[in-house]
Design an enzyme around this catalytic site. Structure first.
Site, short mmCIF file in Angstrom:
data_model
loop_
_atom_site.label_atom_id
_atom_site.label_comp_id
_atom_site.label_asym_id
_atom_site.label_seq_id
_atom_site.Cartn_x
_atom_site.Cartn_y
_atom_site.Cartn_z
N CYS A 43 -13.02 -8.08 4.97
CA CYS A 43 -13.64 -8.47 3.70
C CYS A 43 -13.58 -7.35 2.67
N CYS A 82 -18.52 -9.95 -9.59
CA CYS A 82 -17.43 -10.60 -8.84
C CYS A 82 -16.81 -11.73 -9.65
N CYS A 126 -14.51 -14.96 -8.23
CA CYS A 126 -13.76 -14.58 -7.02
C CYS A 126 -14.58 -14.87 -5.75
N CYS A 169 -13.32 -12.50 -0.40
CA CYS A 169 -13.86 -11.89 0.82
C CYS A 169 -14.50 -12.95 1.72
N CYS A 192 -14.14 -3.50 11.24
CA CYS A 192 -13.39 -4.56 10.57
C CYS A 192 -13.38 -4.28 9.07
N ASP A 229 -26.40 7.32 6.20
CA ASP A 229 -26.31 6.22 7.14
C ASP A 229 -27.49 6.09 8.11
N CYS A 259 -10.56 -7.16 -1.66
CA CYS A 259 -11.30 -7.09 -2.91
C CYS A 259 -10.44 -6.53 -4.05
C1 B12 Z 1 -26.89 -2.08 9.62
C2 B12 Z 1 -25.58 -1.67 8.98
C3 B12 Z 1 -24.44 -2.40 9.30
C4 B12 Z 1 -24.51 -3.71 10.10
C5 B12 Z 1 -25.03 -4.84 9.17
C6 B12 Z 1 -24.22 -4.94 7.86
C7 B12 Z 1 -24.99 -5.47 6.66
N1 B12 Z 1 -24.25 -6.04 5.75
O1 B12 Z 1 -26.19 -5.30 6.56
C8 B12 Z 1 -23.03 -3.86 10.58
C9 B12 Z 1 -22.87 -3.20 11.94
C10 B12 Z 1 -22.51 -5.28 10.68
C11 B12 Z 1 -22.30 -3.01 9.53
C12 B12 Z 1 -20.98 -3.20 9.19
C13 B12 Z 1 -20.31 -2.43 8.25
N2 B12 Z 1 -20.75 -1.32 7.66
CO1 B12 Z 1 -22.59 -0.74 7.77
N3 B12 Z 1 -24.36 -0.15 7.64
C14 B12 Z 1 -25.52 -0.58 8.08
C15 B12 Z 1 -26.70 0.25 7.57
C16 B12 Z 1 -27.12 1.25 8.67
C17 B12 Z 1 -27.90 -0.57 7.09
C18 B12 Z 1 -27.51 -1.74 6.15
C19 B12 Z 1 -28.68 -2.65 5.83
O2 B12 Z 1 -29.74 -2.17 5.47
N4 B12 Z 1 -28.47 -3.95 5.96
C20 B12 Z 1 -29.47 -4.94 5.65
C21 B12 Z 1 -28.96 -5.76 4.47
C22 B12 Z 1 -29.95 -6.89 4.18
O3 B12 Z 1 -28.95 -4.85 3.38
P1 B12 Z 1 -27.66 -4.61 2.47
O4 B12 Z 1 -26.49 -5.21 3.07
O5 B12 Z 1 -27.57 -3.14 2.16
O6 B12 Z 1 -28.01 -5.43 1.14
C23 B12 Z 1 -29.16 -5.20 0.32
C24 B12 Z 1 -28.94 -4.36 -0.89
O7 B12 Z 1 -27.59 -4.35 -1.21
C25 B12 Z 1 -29.81 -5.05 -1.96
N5 B12 Z 1 -29.21 -5.19 -3.26
C26 B12 Z 1 -28.13 -5.88 -3.54
N6 B12 Z 1 -27.85 -5.77 -4.86
C27 B12 Z 1 -28.78 -5.00 -5.41
C28 B12 Z 1 -28.93 -4.58 -6.73
C29 B12 Z 1 -30.01 -3.79 -7.07
C30 B12 Z 1 -30.16 -3.31 -8.46
C31 B12 Z 1 -30.94 -3.47 -6.08
C32 B12 Z 1 -32.12 -2.70 -6.44
C33 B12 Z 1 -30.76 -3.89 -4.72
C34 B12 Z 1 -29.66 -4.65 -4.41
O8 B12 Z 1 -30.06 -6.38 -1.50
C35 B12 Z 1 -29.52 -6.57 -0.23
C36 B12 Z 1 -30.57 -7.27 0.61
O9 B12 Z 1 -31.80 -6.60 0.56
C37 B12 Z 1 -26.04 0.99 6.35
C38 B12 Z 1 -26.56 2.40 6.06
C39 B12 Z 1 -27.88 2.37 5.34
N7 B12 Z 1 -28.80 3.19 5.78
O10 B12 Z 1 -28.08 1.61 4.40
C40 B12 Z 1 -24.54 1.01 6.73
C41 B12 Z 1 -23.49 0.79 5.61
C42 B12 Z 1 -23.98 -0.34 4.77
N8 B12 Z 1 -22.28 0.39 6.32
C43 B12 Z 1 -21.22 0.83 5.78
C44 B12 Z 1 -19.92 0.46 6.22
C45 B12 Z 1 -18.76 1.32 5.72
C46 B12 Z 1 -19.73 -0.65 7.04
C47 B12 Z 1 -18.39 -1.36 7.38
C48 B12 Z 1 -17.41 -1.40 6.23
C49 B12 Z 1 -17.77 -0.67 8.62
C50 B12 Z 1 -16.47 -1.32 9.11
N9 B12 Z 1 -15.36 -1.18 8.41
O11 B12 Z 1 -16.46 -1.91 10.16
C51 B12 Z 1 -18.91 -2.77 7.79
C52 B12 Z 1 -18.98 -3.72 6.58
C53 B12 Z 1 -19.68 -5.02 6.82
C54 B12 Z 1 -20.18 -5.62 5.51
N10 B12 Z 1 -19.37 -6.43 4.88
O12 B12 Z 1 -21.32 -5.31 5.09
C55 B12 Z 1 -21.50 1.69 4.56
C56 B12 Z 1 -21.20 0.86 3.30
C57 B12 Z 1 -20.65 1.65 2.15
C58 B12 Z 1 -20.47 0.78 0.94
N11 B12 Z 1 -19.59 1.21 0.05
O13 B12 Z 1 -21.10 -0.26 0.80
C59 B12 Z 1 -23.00 2.05 4.77
C60 B12 Z 1 -23.80 2.22 3.49
C61 B12 Z 1 -23.04 3.35 5.60
C62 B12 Z 1 -22.75 4.59 4.75
N12 B12 Z 1 -23.67 5.52 4.69
O14 B12 Z 1 -21.73 4.74 4.13
N13 B12 Z 1 -23.13 -2.13 8.96
S1 SF4 Z 2 -13.39 -9.90 -2.96
FE1 SF4 Z 2 -14.54 -8.38 -4.17
S2 SF4 Z 2 -14.65 -9.24 -6.23
FE2 SF4 Z 2 -14.02 -10.91 -4.86
S3 SF4 Z 2 -15.96 -11.91 -4.32
FE3 SF4 Z 2 -15.55 -10.42 -2.73
S4 SF4 Z 2 -16.63 -8.57 -3.37
FE4 SF4 Z 2 -16.48 -9.89 -5.17
S1 SF4 Z 3 -14.73 -9.68 7.33
FE1 SF4 Z 3 -16.57 -8.47 6.84
S2 SF4 Z 3 -18.30 -9.77 7.44
FE2 SF4 Z 3 -16.46 -10.65 8.37
S3 SF4 Z 3 -16.36 -9.78 10.41
FE3 SF4 Z 3 -15.17 -8.41 9.10
S4 SF4 Z 3 -16.64 -6.83 8.37
FE4 SF4 Z 3 -17.85 -8.52 9.24
#
Ligand code: B12
Ligand code: SF4
Ligand code: SF4
Length: 382
Positions: free
Chosen positions: A252, A196, A199, A202, A249, A127, A256
């Site tokens: 979303c 997905c 669907c 979320c 939260c 993280d 799923c």
């Molecule tokens: C900043 C952050 C947040 C922020 C921003 C969330 C966001 N969506 O970015 C906030 C505070 C809102 C947040 C909320 C949550 N978070 Co958070 N958060 C992070 C953190 C520190 C960075 C995420 C990041 O880089 N975001 C920037 C966006 C642009 O990147 P991204 O969402 O990861 O998406 C990229 C990739 O997925 C990529 N990608 C997508 N598909 C593919 C496919 C391939 C092949 C490749 C190469 C790349 C790729 O493209 C996207 C854009 O570049 C990570 C830890 C980490 N170091 O990564 C944890 C992390 C993502 N969080 C986590 C969790 C558990 C949560 C929450 C569920 C907590 C909660 N219950 O309240 C929520 C969920 C919100 C949501 N729906 O995403 C977990 C997710 C685990 C998982 N199974 O996904 C992480 C990984 C922490 C951990 N070590 O477990 N979080």
């Molecule tokens: S609920 Fe799950 S399967 Fe449905 S659109 Fe969201 S991430 Fe995809």
């Molecule tokens: S449903 Fe997902 S994206 Fe919306 S507020 Fe909750 S954690 Fe954030």
């Protein structure tokens, strides 16, 4: 080589990691992250901007990185009894940053033993490191990134903590999920929402419209950001949508359909704190700083601090419609911390308690006037 890699995987699973997968450390495509930052969706998490390029390219974190080991820890708790306030499930544990870290240290030792490398040849993070964990996890075949932006595994749904080890050791990569599980010919998992289908549950479930596009979270509107990361005032227009969510939260995540495969986690690396979900709103609104410290000591909630939790509790109380909470809220409307006062006043008004508030203010004024008067007729030291 393959046998040694499988031995590594087996040993890391034995340490408590439920998923262990390998990816080649070639830089990730960066548009998604860069667009997200350019649109300001990171809110005030400015550290995301500073570390963006490192997140995409592990070679900038550890020179000579050849592989990324992606680790997943299942935290699905099974059904929990509903409490008065709703907590994100991940938070109902001792802080996973602390409990996973020793296992990452152990995992590093296994790598040293099997590959004859030293501590300089790898770095483990969960993280808090500059690693785009979900992108790496998708590349390693741990799962795919859903429209809710979560990394979704076929075995565990989206209830996985992620961790990673960047290493100079060359490890043959695992296959992406589309080929392994869905029998899809192409690279469906490389696109957000690749598995997905049609669907959109979320997107519809988000209470504050924080998912403007599939896989894109606008932190400014996200309840998780607002109730955990934001240490200041929560925007008024989002407060009602927060409902009973006091910390984080799962809206979303819960909807799923991929979660149907999730089993209760082994908990080798996690210590549950499901008791927190049973705290009543009264108990939360009455917390003293000492009680806050004792109750949340080892949890990730401690970082929100006492006033932050009171702020959130006020909003939840305001959203319950329960007017029996008004006396406590009126008391908090006179709290020493402006942050708590502001949210308590909102909650009192939402519960229709303006009269009580006015009465309390009048009483306060009266008390102040009386004090001044007393000071005049009986000067200190006179
Ligand atoms: C900043 C952050 C947040 C922020 C921003 C969330 C966001 N969506 O970015 C906030 C505070 C809102 C947040 C909320 C949550 N978070 Co958070 N958060 C992070 C953190 C520190 C960075 C995420 C990041 O880089 N975001 C920037 C966006 C642009 O990147 P991204 O969402 O990861 O998406 C990229 C990739 O997925 C990529 N990608 C997508 N598909 C593919 C496919 C391939 C092949 C490749 C190469 C790349 C790729 O493209 C996207 C854009 O570049 C990570 C830890 C980490 N170091 O990564 C944890 C992390 C993502 N969080 C986590 C969790 C558990 C949560 C929450 C569920 C907590 C909660 N219950 O309240 C929520 C969920 C919100 C949501 N729906 O995403 C977990 C997710 C685990 C998982 N199974 O996904 C992480 C990984 C922490 C951990 N070590 O477990 N979080
Ligand atoms: S609920 Fe799950 S399967 Fe449905 S659109 Fe969201 S991430 Fe995809
Ligand atoms: S449903 Fe997902 S994206 Fe919306 S507020 Fe909750 S954690 Fe954030």
């Amino acid at each position: 080589m393959a046998a040694r890699r499988e031995e590594l995987r087996r040993r890391l699973v034995a340490l408590g990691f439920d998923e262990v997968l390998f990816a080649v450390a070639a830089a990730l495509p960066g548009e998604g992250l860069r667009d997200w930052l350019a649109a300001g969706r990171q809110a005030d998490m400015h550290w995301m901007e500073r570390t963006a390029e490192k997140r995409l390219d592990p070679g900038r974190v550890l020179t000579g990185t050849r592989s990324v080991i992606l680790l997943g820890v299942n935290y699905w708790p099974g059904p929990l009894p509903a409490g008065e306030a709703t907590w994100a499930r991940y938070a109902l544990h001792e802080d996973y940053h602390d409990t996973l870290q020793p296992a990452l240290v152990e995992a590093g030792r296994v790598l040293e033993e099997l590959y004859g490398v030293s501590r300089e040849d790898y770095r483990g993070y969960t993280d808090t490191g500059p690693v785009l964990e979900r992108g790496w996890a998708a590349r390693a075949g741990l799962g795919f990134v859903g429209k809710n932006a979560m990394l979704i595994s076929r075995r565990h749904g989206n209830w996985l903590f992620l961790a990673s080890i960047l290493t100079r050791v060359e490890l043959a990569p695992d296959e992406p999920v589309s080929r392994k599980f869905a029998g899809l010919p192409g690279e469906a998992d490389r696109a957000v929402g690749g598995l997905c289908g049609t669907c959109t549950r979320c997107l519809a479930a988000c209470p504050t419209d924080a998912l403007p596009a599939p896989g894109v979270v606008d932190a400014r509107r996200c309840i998780s950001y607002q109730t955990i990361e934001n240490k200041g005032v929560i925007p008024r227009e989002l407060r009602a949508g927060i409902g009973r969510r006091i910390f984080g939260c799962d809206a979303c995540l819960e909807v799923c359909p991929w979660n149907r495969f999730a089993q209760v986690g082994r908990r080798l690396l996690l210590t549950v704190r499901h008791d927190l979900a049973q705290l009543t709103l009264r108990e939360l609104l009455e917390l003293t700083p000492e009680q806050f410290a004792a109750t949340f000591r080892r949890t990730s909630i401690k970082r929100l601090k006492w006033a932050g939790l009171l702020r959130n509790a006020c909003l939840v109380a305001g959203n319950t419609g329960d007017r029996t909470l008004l006396p406590l809220l009126v008391r908090l409307a006179g709290h020493e911390r402006a942050l708590v006062r502001a949210h308590a006043v909102w909650a009192v008004r939402r519960l229709g308690g303006e009269m009580l508030l006015a009465a309390a203010r009048a009483a306060e004024t009266d008390a102040a006037v009386l004090e001044e008067y007393a000071a005049e007729v009986e000067p200190v030291g006179g």
